[in-house]
Design an enzyme around this catalytic site. Structure first.
Site, PDB file in Angstrom:
ATOM      1  N   SER A 160       1.074  -9.902  -0.659  1.00 31.69           N
ATOM      2  CA  SER A 160       0.721  -8.507  -0.435  1.00 31.69           C
ATOM      3  C   SER A 160       0.868  -7.719   0.955  1.00 31.69           C
ATOM      4  O   SER A 160       1.147  -6.365   0.848  1.00 31.69           O
ATOM      5  CB  SER A 160      -0.590  -8.261  -1.025  1.00 31.69           C
ATOM      6  N   LYS A 181       0.668  -1.133  -0.043  1.00 27.05           N
ATOM      7  CA  LYS A 181      -0.026   0.002  -0.201  1.00 27.05           C
ATOM      8  C   LYS A 181       0.899   1.314  -0.028  1.00 27.05           C
ATOM      9  O   LYS A 181       0.492   2.138  -0.594  1.00 27.05           O
ATOM     10  CB  LYS A 181      -0.811  -0.103   1.121  1.00 27.05           C
TER      11      LYS A 181
END
Lengths: 317, 317
Positions: free
Chosen positions: B303, B52
């Protein structure tokens, strides 16, 4: 010195393309807490899950073709078992690993998965060294010892040689201490390159055999230690490793089991890395303030990550 | 296409020296189980603990100096909150993060630790988007959205751009799907470089809003999903991300919560890496056999790793 910087460089050459060149991690949070720049050498990401592969592979690689054809034997309930099994397979040899019959299934499976033959013994009544010696005699196998051998020490030293190549000059290195092979090789590499570097060893409070031995000036044997850091729970240092470490190690500090657990939590929360209790010892010494004056640039060997999910869950809870 | 390969390259330039170039890991065990060569892009080791940061930093970096002086606002209970707070601090701006009042203390602490102002709301009665919009209006703050923005998509795409630079050409990439920003950027990067590459998205069974939307040919909204993969639990894809993904994504597969847990255990045992449930989704699809015919060389984005030690212990037990 029985092992030289050049020996470690030679070992690094043999390990090139075989062992991982493990990453060095930084953490701003960690630097802020410690008040220094900390370089974490992630040997938990090494093949076999610990630095042990370096020494085992190096030692096996120096056996003669005839010896490789006959095979090797090693005894260990921990990371050396996996490392020796993996090293033998990589070098086209075969391994017999002497392990306690009540070893965790995950460890037995890992060793078997590397194609080794497992010989079990009763942890309370058997003598694993005697079993290995007998097997070596009967079958002509080469014993690959866990730490007290020049080829093992040279192999383990490559972890610190690599760290110094990745991080540049450091003021100190902090290294977990079991039988003393990793710190002996690390000290030779570090002081060979930077004579002024401080070499700080870390033992569990309950397994401070090397600290006591250095204080006494000779090898001291303690009762079988009880600590969550099973990889560091040896009763005495090796003869060769002690001889090196009394010359080159500046200080041994100790950490508690609670500090190891807290450091494993820190590794999960902030580094996203899995450390086994032994592998957390160096970082624990820094986080728990066990090192008096921390110099500006410090390297730490995160020596292993073979804890297993179920046990990790217990230790983090 | 509203976002191009060149946009992603430009984003990579802005991120250079700021975001980590995260390592790519291999595992022989994994390759053996999957029957392919698997390249794991470890974005759990990214700054802020997830990919992110790439999108958030890129988006904030493109604000004007005047806007940076006024500050940004973001709403998120998850990784985007930390990423936006960190990005604002890195760029000399200030951040207001709108978070549920009952967010875990660790997440609130992490955001506060990056120097952001936290505005809390009641998860059940409040409307976080409305709060952010009001704050933006009152204080002149720029809203940094979690996924549905070209600058965010371009930033997230740098993860796959990097992976392809590190691993070389791949036959497929496997990417977790939430609002669709990561897979949109990844697909643009991957197909821009290798038009024949397969782009496979992974959603939790209970949060298959993008799969349903692609099947329907328009954005579908599902009930608020219940899954341990909190980072993937969105009720619908973004408008921009959906428009990109319907052009470029070849397939969406789903994984169960049990498969996510099993994959987190695999990551601990074999990779020594901490993955949050969402971060394990891509690898879970491979390990659980959710992808029909796995081609020879596959990339997977791990991720994120922001799960926290206590929650990890629960999920591994």
């Amino acid at each position: 010195m029985t092992v030289t910087l050049q020996d470690i460089r030679d070992a690094a050459g043999r390990l090139e393309g075989v062992a991982h060149r493990t990453p060095v991690f930084r953490s701003r949070t960690l630097d802020g807490r410690v008040g220094a720049r900390v370089f974490l050498k992630a040997e938990n990401l090494q093949r076999g899950g610990a630095f042990k592969f370096r020494g085992a592979y190096h030692a096996v690689s120096r056996l003669s073709p005839e010896q490789l054809a006959r095979g090797i034997v090693a005894y260990s309930s921990g990371n050396h078992a996996q490392a020796a099994a993996l090293a033998a397979r990589e070098l086209g040899s075969t391994a017999v690993i002497v392990m306690p019959a009540d070893s965790p299934a995950a460890k037995l499976d890992a060793v078997a998965g590397y194609g080794a033959e497992i010989v079990t013994y009763d942890r309370y009544t058997g003598d694993r060294a005697a079993i290995a010696t007998r097997l070596a005699g009967e079958r002509g196998l080469a014993i690959v010892p866990p730490y007290d051998h020049a080829d093992i020490v040279a192999g383990q030293g490559t972890a610190t040689l690599e760290l110094l190549d990745q991080a540049g000059e450091l003021d100190a290195i902090v290294v977990p201490v079991s039988g003393g092979g990793l710190i002996a090789g690390s000290a030779i590499a570090a002081k060979g390159l930077y004579p002024g570097i401080r070499v700080i060893g870390v033992e569990p409070e309950a397994a401070d055999d090397t600290r006591r031995s250095l204080a006494a000036g000779h090898v001291v044997r303690i009762d079988q230690p009880h600590t969550i850091a099973d990889g560091l729970a040896v009763p005495s240092p090796g003869e060769l490793t002690f001889a090196i470490n009394r010359e080159l190690v500046d200080e041994i500090v100790v950490v508690s089991d609670d500090e190891l657990r807290e450091t494993m939590r820190f590794a999960v929360d902030r580094l996203k890395l899995v450390l086994e209790p032994s592998g957390a010892a160096g970082l624990a010494a820094l986080l728990a303030g066990r090192i008096g004056r921390v110099p500006a640039r410090v390297g730490v060997i995160l020596s292993g990550g073979n804890v297993g999910a179920a046990r990790l869950a217990q230790l983090l809870a």
